[in-house]
Design an enzyme around this catalytic site. Structure first.
Site, PDB file in Angstrom:
ATOM      1  N   HIS A   1      -9.544  -8.303   2.785  1.00  0.00           N
ATOM      2  CA  HIS A   1      -8.322  -8.395   3.362  1.00  0.00           C
ATOM      3  C   HIS A   1      -8.089  -9.364   4.349  1.00  0.00           C
ATOM      4  O   HIS A   1      -9.235  -9.467   5.343  1.00  0.00           O
ATOM      5  CB  HIS A   1      -7.371  -7.119   3.542  1.00  0.00           C
ATOM      6  CG  HIS A   1      -5.908  -6.999   3.636  1.00  0.00           C
ATOM      7  ND1 HIS A   1      -5.189  -7.482   4.840  1.00  0.00           N
ATOM      8  CD2 HIS A   1      -5.182  -7.061   2.892  1.00  0.00           C
ATOM      9  CE1 HIS A   1      -4.034  -7.396   4.661  1.00  0.00           C
ATOM     10  NE2 HIS A   1      -3.728  -7.327   3.377  1.00  0.00           N
TER      11      HIS A   1
ATOM     12  N   ASP B   1      -4.559  -3.482  -3.502  1.00  0.00           N
ATOM     13  CA  ASP B   1      -4.475  -4.045  -5.103  1.00  0.00           C
ATOM     14  C   ASP B   1      -5.241  -3.588  -6.022  1.00  0.00           C
ATOM     15  O   ASP B   1      -5.162  -3.799  -7.183  1.00  0.00           O
ATOM     16  CB  ASP B   1      -4.263  -5.605  -4.882  1.00  0.00           C
ATOM     17  CG  ASP B   1      -3.136  -6.232  -3.773  1.00  0.00           C
ATOM     18  OD1 ASP B   1      -2.040  -5.799  -4.054  1.00  0.00           O
ATOM     19  OD2 ASP B   1      -3.617  -6.779  -2.932  1.00  0.00           O
TER      20      ASP B   1
END
Length: 440
Positions: free
Chosen positions: A316, A374
């Site tokens: 991320h 996700d």
């Protein structure tokens, strides 16, 4: 330039020295309630003639905010001080929306009144049905949402005056309330089914699921476990500090644009595959892998700098630790698949094994490439019945609460100015125009 910070116990300033001239400038250091301090460079250009250069604004604080805090190194996400794990476990999306907008969790009466207000703003103007029919049948739901949300300002003139606090709040309520209706209508239009009106006897997530999957010819009962999972997904996506789409909303809003236009701009930014389309990319990757026995092959490819393959759903921009939302999403994924009696979902088997191998692999551990939110959300949405084209639309639905809270905070910030980033110009210097007949 070189810099020196003030010793402990002295004034909170940083001194920069121009090594070419020896000139120094002292700039204040600002302290947040938590997180790193920031250097106030607002007078840098005026006093030195220098701009800062920060592509992607990764080291630049663009605003002051009290809404969301992220500590990427520790894997912490707080909304108004409350850990995301606690909100996902004990709260519901309506309560989180109220928290983001108002700064505190609601008492019972405030919760009731807020939910009542949102519920009774869920219908959209009937003429918007005609607006939908202007799109091609195969239009992407995000394309439809961009257009429809932007068009809301043409229907709700009584909530576009950004200087009026009451109108700002009405616009905030309308956007949170109508986004599920608009998202469901985008889905219905794409599959050729009639629009389903919202129902005031259903909760926020239940209402959305009903508008999405019900048909007029038979009764549709919302599964409470699925509704709870949907509500939790909304909570996990409600806000995430100054990401690309939130920054877009703030930048658009800084010009004085109406809130509907600002949220439409946020939707457009979110549509990018590097931002809101990541969960769809994860699903495509798992499908490409095909079987858990092939995972080592793809792990090897992910490490190869000459291979274009990327391991989606890991790592991320902010988190250098395990994304706290991913842990909640993993649990939710197991609950949904169990409730739907999906015991042999091959994509889940691949995902679980991929996570296990990656978390033990020295390469991924060293680079701190942990699963993010996700990684599992796409599997959940697919299991519930959403096509991949709706994944980002659902993200936009949930993130509207954060966008509008950030927009409202920005409008009410007395030091906020119109956004105007500067640049490092590397083009041609001044030159004279050459007539066409003299250009070889």
């Amino acid at each position: 330039m070189s810099q020196t910070a003030s010793p402990a116990g002295t004034a909170d300033t940083v001194t920069l020295t121009d090594n070419r001239t020896g000139k120094t400038i002292t700039m204040p250091v600002l302290h947040g309630s938590t997180g790193p301090d920031v250097i106030d460079i607002r007078k840098l250009y005026g006093e030195t003639g220098f701009f800062t250069y920060d592509p992607g604004f990764t080291s630049t604080g663009s605003c002051e905010s009290q809404i969301t805090f992220i500590d990427g190194d520790q894997g912490i996400l707080l909304h108004r001080g409350y850990p995301i794990e606690e909100l996902a476990e004990h709260s519901d999306f309506m309560e989180v929306c109220y928290l983001l907008l108002h700064g505190e969790l609601p008492n019972p009466k405030e919760k009731h009144d807020f939910t009542y207000t949102i519920t009774r703003h869920t219908m959209v103007h009937e003429q918007l049905s005609n607006f939908f029919r202007g799109f091609r049948r195969d239009a992407h739901p995000m394309a439809i949402m961009c257009g429809v949300v932007g068009a809301l300002s043409a229907f709700y003139h009584d909530s576009t005056d950004i200087e009026d606090p009451k109108q700002r709040m009405i616009a905030s309520h309308r956007l949170i309330a109508k986004m599920p209706t608009i998202a469901a209508m985008a889905y219905k239009y794409s599959v050729g089914q009639p629009f389903i009106y919202p129902r005031n006897d259903l909760g926020y997530a239940e209402n959305f699921l009903h508008m999405t999957f019900a048909v007029p010819c038979e009764e549709y009962k919302v599964n409470p476990i699925i509704a709870k999972a949907m509500d939790r997904i909304f909570i996990l996506h409600a806000d995430h500090e100054q990401n690309a789409s939130t920054s877009t909303v703030r930048l658009a809003g800084s010009s004085g644009a109406n809130p509907f236009a600002c949220i439409a701009a946020g939707i457009a930014s979110l549509w990018g595959p590097a931002h809101g389309g990541a969960n769809e990319a994860v699903l495509k990757m798992l499908t490409e892998i095909g079987h858990k026995d092939r995972i080592p092959e793809f792990i090897k490819r992910a490490k190869d700098k000459n291979d274009s393959f990327r391991l989606m759903g890991f790592g991320h921009r902010v988190y250098k630790n395990y994304d706290p939302r991913a842990k909640v999403m993993q649990k939710t994924c197991q609950e949904v698949l169990s409730q739907l009696d999906i015991r042999d979902e091959p994509l889940l088997e691949i995902a679980v094994e991929l996570e296990r191998i990656a978390l033990q692999d020295e390469y991924f551990v060293e680079k701190k490439l942990y699963p993010n939110v996700d990684f599992y959300s796409g599997i959940i949405l697919k299991a519930i019945g959403f096509p991949t084209s709706m994944f980002t639309a659902l993200f936009a639905l949930a993130r509207t609460a954060g966008w509008i809270s950030q927009w409202k905070e920005m409008i009410e910030d007395p030091v906020q100015k119109i956004g105007r980033p500067r640049q490092l110009y590397t083009g041609a210097t001044k030159r004279s125009y050459v007539p066409l007949d003299r250009r070889g």
